[in-house]
Design a protein around this motif. Structure first.
Motif, PDB file in Angstrom:
ATOM      1  N   ILE A 156     -20.152 -65.204 -46.591  1.00 42.86           N
ATOM      2  CA  ILE A 156     -19.100 -64.455 -45.798  1.00 42.86           C
ATOM      3  C   ILE A 156     -17.634 -65.071 -45.483  1.00 42.86           C
ATOM      4  N   LEU A 157     -17.766 -66.321 -45.435  1.00 43.77           N
ATOM      5  CA  LEU A 157     -16.326 -66.713 -44.932  1.00 43.77           C
ATOM      6  C   LEU A 157     -15.679 -67.317 -45.890  1.00 43.77           C
ATOM      7  N   LYS A 158     -16.070 -67.043 -47.372  1.00 36.00           N
ATOM      8  CA  LYS A 158     -15.349 -67.113 -48.518  1.00 36.00           C
ATOM      9  C   LYS A 158     -14.480 -65.945 -48.755  1.00 36.00           C
ATOM     10  N   LEU A 159     -14.701 -64.934 -48.365  1.00 37.30           N
ATOM     11  CA  LEU A 159     -14.231 -63.510 -48.607  1.00 37.30           C
ATOM     12  C   LEU A 159     -12.878 -63.426 -47.736  1.00 37.30           C
ATOM     13  N   ALA A 160     -12.803 -63.990 -46.591  1.00 40.15           N
ATOM     14  CA  ALA A 160     -11.427 -63.801 -45.882  1.00 40.15           C
ATOM     15  C   ALA A 160     -11.271 -64.994 -44.938  1.00 40.15           C
TER      16      ALA A 160
END
Length: 347
Positions: A156-160
């Motif tokens: 999740i945190l890689k996406l934005a």
């Protein structure tokens, strides 16, 4: 400071106790809804954007975020300031399809809900929204974003970029101020009449609560949350609302530290047989949809009905996860102030 891991696990347990919330519906944009919130500043809509959050991390994007995805309560606060989110996660719809209390004034039928219950977060839905930023609250000092599942957080945190606003071990005005700063950075007009008037009402409500507490210092207030087999008695030292109310002079029941250790310092667990352990004149009850409400307890828990505060009708709601806009926090202060003003000493 309580053990972080214990705090996360046990607090998550109580916040998700008592029920499962239904899934949300699909999103369509709704321009008219902005009339309900503040107005966005055109000057903030172009150029690079950055915001340093309460983890000490700085989120950066080439331009002001347009595709914002946020925890439902955060999205509701931003909505009050005229900032709309493209997607939400966290309690948004109840089992009967109505708006959860944490959704505030948002039209939940027009929101993309990528997770509506604890540990539910569709990475695929999230990615499809092409998020510019993800925003949530922080309920401990570990940097864990509320309602972002541990097992999928790396994806999740890689996406934005992400932003965390702390609601841990501080008073309500501090968290309100941080949310206002965030809204301003995203384009909100924080000098709009609606915003400045709400802040004035908040300050007036705080003074009213201070005066009520001073006029009736012997009125004892217990803060509870109900599940099928457990009654949770909350401590006041870690929650933004209770820390603030206590600073204003409210006389709270405070479970001993030893009793709160099992929950990382948040609350004491009582069986329903021992629900009368702490005498109280007023009981504030967790109003979230995942907890059992007083109207149900009146019919299902005989020991509850015997409590002096219950017999006296001195039960009021408590919102453990306040929507961090001044407008939404005013009633929290006013409700408690009115309860104390009208309370009879029953213990």
């Amino acid at each position: 400071m309580p053990n972080v891991r214990a705090s996360q696990l046990t607090r998550r347990g109580v916040l998700t106790a008592g029920g499962v919330i239904g899934l949300g519906a699909a999103l369509t944009a709704c321009g008219d809804d902005k009339k309900k919130g503040g107005t966005a500043s055109d000057a903030k809509k172009s150029g690079p954007w950055e915001f340093k959050d309460d983890r000490g991390q700085t989120a950066k994007t080439p331009k002001s975020p347009a595709n914002i995805v946020a925890f439902t309560g955060v999205a509701a606060a931003l909505y009050d300031y005229g900032i709309e989110c493209k997607g939400v996660f966290g309690p948004t719809k109840t089992k009967d399809g109505k708006a959860d209390i944490q959704a505030g004034d948002m039209d939940v039928s027009k929101l993309t809900v990528i997770g509506n219950v604890w540990n539910e977060f569709s990475v695929e839905k999230y990615a499809a929204l092409a998020p510019d930023v993800l925003i949530s609250t922080l309920f401990d000092d570990s940097g864990t974003l509320w309602y972002v599942p541990e097992e999928s957080k790396d994806k999740i945190l890689k996406l934005a970029p992400s932003v965390g606003i702390s609601v841990y071990d501080r008073q309500m005005p501090e968290s309100l101020g941080r949310m206002l700063e965030l809204a301003k950075s995203l384009g909100a007009d924080v000098q709009a009449a609606k915003v400045t008037e709400a802040k004035k009402r908040f300050e007036a409500a705080a003074e009213r609560l201070r005066a009520a507490a001073k006029s009736k210092p012997n009125i004892k207030v217990l803060v509870g949350s109900a599940a099928e087999t457990i009654f949770y008695v909350s401590g006041t030292d870690l929650s933004i609302d209770l820390e603030y109310f206590k600073a204003l002079g409210v006389n709270f029941v405070e479970p001993p530290e030893e009793a709160k250790k099992a929950s990382g310092g948040w609350f004491e667990n009582l069986s329903w047989e021992n629900v009368d352990k702490y005498p109280a004149d007023i009981i504030m009850m967790d109003d979230r949809s995942a907890t059992i409400q007083p109207s149900v307890l009146d019919k299902s828990k005989p020991t509850w009905k015997q409590l002096p505060a219950v017999k006296a009708g001195q039960i009021i709601p408590r919102t453990p996860e306040p929507i961090l806009s001044y407008d939404k926090c005013v009633p929290l202060l006013e409700t408690l102030a009115e309860a104390i003003e009208n309370a009879k000493k029953v213990v």
